[in-house]
Design an enzyme around this catalytic site. Structure first.
Site, short mmCIF file in Angstrom:
data_model
loop_
_atom_site.label_atom_id
_atom_site.label_comp_id
_atom_site.label_asym_id
_atom_site.label_seq_id
_atom_site.Cartn_x
_atom_site.Cartn_y
_atom_site.Cartn_z
N CYS A 1 -24.35 -1.52 -15.78
CA CYS A 1 -23.81 -0.77 -14.64
C CYS A 1 -22.56 0.02 -14.98
O CYS A 1 -22.16 0.91 -14.23
CB CYS A 1 -23.51 -1.73 -13.49
SG CYS A 1 -24.87 -2.85 -13.09
N HIS B 1 -28.27 1.71 -5.97
CA HIS B 1 -27.66 1.37 -7.25
C HIS B 1 -28.40 2.10 -8.36
O HIS B 1 -29.54 1.78 -8.67
CB HIS B 1 -27.74 -0.14 -7.46
CG HIS B 1 -26.86 -0.64 -8.56
ND1 HIS B 1 -26.48 0.13 -9.64
CD2 HIS B 1 -26.28 -1.87 -8.76
CE1 HIS B 1 -25.72 -0.59 -10.45
NE2 HIS B 1 -25.57 -1.78 -9.94
N HIS C 1 -17.29 -0.39 -7.34
CA HIS C 1 -18.61 -0.72 -7.85
C HIS C 1 -19.51 -1.08 -6.66
O HIS C 1 -20.63 -0.60 -6.56
CB HIS C 1 -18.52 -1.88 -8.84
CG HIS C 1 -19.80 -2.18 -9.54
ND1 HIS C 1 -20.52 -1.22 -10.21
CD2 HIS C 1 -20.50 -3.33 -9.65
CE1 HIS C 1 -21.61 -1.78 -10.73
NE2 HIS C 1 -21.63 -3.05 -10.40
#
Length: 434
Positions: free
Chosen positions: A199, A370, A333
């Site tokens: 990520c 995401h 995030h």
């Protein structure tokens, strides 16, 4: 600590779910819209509804059929290769992920002033996830699937797999192919590579691009992230990890949060040293003052720890010469997983300490899901567009009860957009990718 000169963002392009342009991407963010929808018919080899199951989700099944996916047209090349070295290279036979990276990368390069850049001193650094794509899966069905069928049913039995493969063999290069082709398409001789740091990948790619510029090895870098693996793989995978939102809603930093939503897309930027950008007359969309890095030694994919995140944040502020109270907006995030959100909010609170706000928190994952290796690029793009429009963006699905850390203290979560008032200094934001 010696301050490094800023790095300017002089070009950008992107492709994100629910948005055919960057203007549409920003409009969706400003309106607080989510691009989540049921997986379109025909996207997967099997109907999505056939795989849906209640918790606990058994193997090879799904917690939800909702995701944030690109439209097929967003991976079309159009005329971007016309007249170039790849015009007749059969690129249309390559996976949509490769075509997506090429189109977005070429658009980003063309949006910058590059006529004075020596192509030998320009390169490509892309984040791209090392997971099966649709076309590599087709290769696997043709090779591994046929061998398995022959072993089970016998060599003379009728075989169901695609024995002709039906795809370009170059599609086996799942991770590294886009960066190499992008550099070749633009005639860049400064090298190129792909990285997968999960990520954090696209922010890591931007960091490495800054390092090349600071060291004087390159004068311009295309950097960012792309993510378009086989979405059936990621949807099943996150269901098995129990990280997927069962209702297909990403609601970070609220009591409603129950998991992430899978997304896909690409965001690519052209970076130069600020002095070079000014000399070339570039449009400067923003400047990167510093990057902080750390390893969360004791944490894991689904159970991060405050200590590692806090070190990365503290390092970034120290290198920039900023106090946390200098920042008006933090693009977090913010995955929408209860554990991850709580840890990140704690990390922010410890980093801020007694620093005063107000500081707006947000997460573009509430809008477009995401994006894995392109997640940081989506957040970075959101921040640059917020700076352009001088607006503090809301977080989609923020109508639930906020987490306790947002009730008091310097942080707030917006439900509607607000003007980014002149703070009497440059507007400043931070972007996290953990």
């Amino acid at each position: 600590m010696t301050r490094r000169s800023p790095i300017a963002v002089v070009g950008l392009a992107g492709a994100f779910p629910g948005a055919r342009s960057l203007d549409a991407f920003w409009q969706g963010i400003e309106a607080g819209r989510s691009a989540a929808r049921p997986v379109p018919a025909g996207r997967w080899p099997v109907p999505a509804e056939d795989l849906l199951a209640d918790a606990p989700v058994p193997p090879d099944h799904l917690a939800t059929v909702r995701a944030c996916l690109l439209d097929p047209e967003q991976c079309d090349l159009g005329d971007c290769l016309e007249g170039g070295p790849l015009q007749d290279a059969g690129i249309h036979r390559l996976d949509p992920m490769v075509r997506l990276a090429l189109r977005v990368g070429i658009e980003a390069w063309r949006s910058a002033r590059t006529e004075s850049v020596d192509p030998a001193r320009a390169g490509v650094i892309l984040a791209n996830i090392a997971l099966p794509t649709e076309e590599s899966s087709r290769l696997a069905r043709g090779i591994v699937g046929r061998a398995f069928e022959a072993a089970v049913l016998g060599a003379d039995a009728p075989l169901a797999s695609d024995t002709t493969l039906g795809t370009d063999p170059r599609n086996r290069y799942v991770t590294g192919l886009p960066a190499g082709l992008l550099g070749r398409a633009l005639g860049l001789g400064g090298g190129g590579f792909t990285l997968d740091a999960a990520c954090a990948s696209s922010l890591y790619a931007l960091h490495l691009a800054c390092e090349e510029l600071h060291a004087g090895r390159l004068d311009a870098v295309l950097a960012g992230g792309v993510s378009r693996p086989d979405s059936l793989y990621t949807q099943v995978g996150f269901s098995q990890l129990r990280a997927l939102s069962p209702d297909g809603v990403c609601a970070p930093f609220t009591a409603r949060a129950n998991g992430l939503v899978v997304g896909e897309g690409a965001g690519i930027f052209v970076l130069k040293r600020l002095a070079d950008a000014r000399a070339a007359g570039d449009t400067i969309h923003g400047v990167i003052r510093a990057v902080g890095l750390s390893n969360d030694v004791g944490g894991s994919l689904l159970s991060p720890q405050v200590e590692g995140q806090r070190r990365a944040m503290a390092q970034a502020y120290e290198r920039a010469g900023w106090s946390p109270s200098d920042v008006d907006l933090v693009e977090c995030h913010g995955t929408g997983t209860p554990r991850g959100d709580a840890v990140e909010l704690d990390s922010l609170a410890q980093t801020w300490g007694d620093a005063q706000g107000p500081c707006v928190l947000g997460s573009v994952k509430s809008n477009v899901g995401h994006l894995l290796t392109a997640a940081g690029a989506a957040g970075f793009m959101k921040v640059l567009l917020a700076l352009r429009h001088r607006r503090l963006p809301p977080t989609a699905n923020a109508d639930g009860e906020p987490l306790p850390g947002l009730v008091q203290g310097p942080f707030r979560l917006l439900r509607t957009a607000e003007d980014w008032a002149d703070p009497g200094r440059p507007r400043r934001a931070a972007v996290s990718g953990f």
